[in-house]
Design a protein around this motif. Structure first.
Motif, PDB file in Angstrom:
ATOM      1  N   VAL A   5      34.809  40.158  47.782  1.00 50.33           N
ATOM      2  CA  VAL A   5      36.110  40.082  47.109  1.00 50.33           C
ATOM      3  C   VAL A   5      37.224  40.394  48.090  1.00 50.33           C
ATOM      4  O   VAL A   5      38.228  39.677  48.181  1.00 50.33           O
ATOM      5  CB  VAL A   5      36.164  41.053  45.917  1.00 50.33           C
ATOM      6  N   ILE A   9      40.131  37.719  49.037  1.00 53.45           N
ATOM      7  CA  ILE A   9      41.483  37.993  48.542  1.00 53.45           C
ATOM      8  C   ILE A   9      42.517  37.533  49.565  1.00 53.45           C
ATOM      9  O   ILE A   9      43.508  36.884  49.231  1.00 53.45           O
ATOM     10  CB  ILE A   9      41.663  39.495  48.243  1.00 53.45           C
ATOM     11  N   ILE A  55      42.852  35.956  40.658  1.00 50.84           N
ATOM     12  CA  ILE A  55      41.978  37.092  40.379  1.00 50.84           C
ATOM     13  C   ILE A  55      42.453  37.683  39.060  1.00 50.84           C
ATOM     14  O   ILE A  55      43.640  37.956  38.884  1.00 50.84           O
ATOM     15  CB  ILE A  55      42.035  38.149  41.488  1.00 50.84           C
ATOM     16  N   ILE A  71      36.750  42.916  36.743  1.00 54.15           N
ATOM     17  CA  ILE A  71      37.482  41.925  37.512  1.00 54.15           C
ATOM     18  C   ILE A  71      36.759  40.596  37.358  1.00 54.15           C
ATOM     19  O   ILE A  71      35.529  40.538  37.460  1.00 54.15           O
ATOM     20  CB  ILE A  71      37.537  42.301  39.008  1.00 54.15           C
ATOM     21  N   PHE A  73      36.314  37.145  39.200  1.00 51.19           N
ATOM     22  CA  PHE A  73      36.562  36.595  40.529  1.00 51.19           C
ATOM     23  C   PHE A  73      35.564  35.491  40.819  1.00 51.19           C
ATOM     24  O   PHE A  73      34.352  35.719  40.836  1.00 51.19           O
ATOM     25  CB  PHE A  73      36.445  37.692  41.588  1.00 51.19           C
ATOM     26  N   ASP A  74      36.064  34.266  41.039  1.00 57.49           N
ATOM     27  CA  ASP A  74      35.202  33.120  41.335  1.00 57.49           C
ATOM     28  C   ASP A  74      34.035  33.020  40.344  1.00 57.49           C
ATOM     29  O   ASP A  74      32.880  32.831  40.730  1.00 57.49           O
ATOM     30  CB  ASP A  74      34.681  33.195  42.767  1.00 57.49           C
ATOM     31  N   GLY A  99      44.060  43.230  45.373  1.00 58.00           N
ATOM     32  CA  GLY A  99      42.840  43.814  44.833  1.00 58.00           C
ATOM     33  C   GLY A  99      43.022  45.154  44.160  1.00 58.00           C
ATOM     34  O   GLY A  99      42.036  45.784  43.751  1.00 58.00           O
TER      35      GLY A  99
END
Length: 403
Positions: A5, A9, A55, A71, A73-74, A99
């Motif tokens: 991550v 980012i 994000i 979180i 994320f992808d 982040g």
């Protein structure tokens, strides 16, 4: 996963600068959206914020019934709730491109007044008996942010963080301000809580409007300007997430000066009041405001240029609307809500015109979109949906086709 991550980012932050240059030229050609189902969030969970580098954060109710700050994320869901602040539940409200994540988390200390500051009890979570403290999470570590009266207050929550690490939210002091506390009637608040900012981890109290005993800052932009609401103690407002009757929608300048944004006609006897939910880089603010009948409410857009609220009407045939977020193009997302609160329809307003987001996604979607919860500069939307049977809640993300 955390290391991955952190690396990506920075790549995504660089990439979004290029995308932002294209956005004003190509936005109008990108009306349809692709839809990604981010997964089940549970009855007590939900998505909250998406950054310009894609994000997102929110909360997911685990198999044990507790809420976990996460979180997105992808297409991965990263649980950041453990070890947390020592309690069972947490939720993430805001994040920035670097982040950093903010929210509220239970501690190990049982609340002395049996308050339910973060609303976990009202969401049906049996383990939510502890105090709820504001947190800042970064690089795998969650730390508690200080509360008012030299950190002697019991509760608080962080709701938003800008690119410079300035945080908005609410924090309790030690002054009894809600003498009507009666948990049996969902009146769980006892102490005053005030809108606050945290700069360099130090808490700064913001002024309420009209002598209101409680308030919260819900959003902050990169100029340090904040938006939120102040009001009187009340039962949990499920539309806004606070034990408050929101009387005033408020904009706070960087120096803390408050501006009452007015109303769409309702007065202080209105059922839903006035609340600001988000602010963009130009100081434009969105939220909800009661109409003159004091029963119906509409979304609003307030701009510095006009100095007043403009109603963002709901979809045709629906009584109420709420604006939850906007971007720097003044594209606004939220929901149109019928008078009995049995039908919620995710809505986007462009140039003040409402459109049902369900009409802009693939026709064979297995989801029905309830809320648009956040929108970034690329026009990506984070929101809450259900399955078509209306029995299971999901987080979703929309991306304009061609983005």
């Amino acid at each position: 996963m955390i290391d991955t991550v952190k690396k990506q980012i920075f790549l995504k932050t660089a990439g979004v600068v290029v995308a932002a240059l294209c956005w004003p030229l190509c936005a109008f050609a990108q009306a349809p959206y692709t839809l990604v189902d981010l997964g089940v969030v549970g009855a007590a969970g939900g998505p909250n914020h998406i950054t310009n580098n894609d994000i997102s954060v929110g909360s997911v109710q685990g198999s044990d019934g507790t809420d976990h700050a996460v979180i997105y994320f992808d297409r991965h869901i990263i649980d950041i709730s453990k070890p947390g602040l020592g309690g069972a539940n947490s939720l993430a409200f805001g994040n920035n491109p670097w982040g950093e994540v903010v929210g509220g988390a239970n501690t190990a200390t049982v609340d002395p007044r049996k308050e339910d500051f973060c609303g976990f009890q009202s969401l049906g979570i049996a383990t939510a008996t502890a105090s709820c403290r504001p947190f800042l999470w970064w690089d795998g570590q969650m730390i508690a942010l200080p509360i008012l009266d030299n950190n002697k207050g019991n509760n608080g929550v962080a709701t938003a963080i800008n690119d410079f690490g300035e945080v908005a939210g609410a924090a309790e002091n030690t002054t009894p301000g809600c003498p009507t506390q009666n948990p049996a009637a969902s009146l769980n608040q006892y102490y005053q809580y005030k809108p606050v900012l945290w700069r360099d981890h130090a808490v700064e109290e913001l002024a309420t409007v009209g002598g209101d005993p409680v308030g919260t800052a819900l959003a902050i932009n990169n100029h340090g300007e904040a938006a939120g609401m102040t009001g009187a103690c009340g039962p949990l407002n499920f539309v806004l997430g606070y034990y408050m009757n929101p009387l005033h929608a408020v904009l706070w300048e960087k120096d803390g000066t408050p501006t009452d944004l007015g109303s769409l006609g309702g007065n202080e006897s209105s059922a839903f009041g006035n609340a600001a939910k988000d602010i963009n880089s130009f100081g434009h603010v969105v939220g909800l405001s009661s109409l003159s009948d004091n029963v119906t409410f509409n979304a609003f857009l307030w701009t510095r240029e006009t100095g007043k609220m403009k109603a963002l009407v709901p979809l045709k045939g629906i009584a109420n609307s709420i604006a939850i977020a906007l971007n720097d193009s003044d594209e606004v997302v939220g929901s149109s809500i019928n008078s009995t609160f049995t039908t919620l329809t995710a809505t986007i307003w462009k140039n003040g015109v409402p459109t049902n987001l369900n009409t802009l996604i693939p026709a064979k979607s297995s989801l029905y979109l309830l809320f648009g919860c956040s929108i970034n500069s690329r026009g990506q939307i984070l929101g809450l949906a259900t399955n078509l049977a209306g029995t299971v809640y999901h987080a979703y993300e929309l991306t304009p086709v061609g983005e």
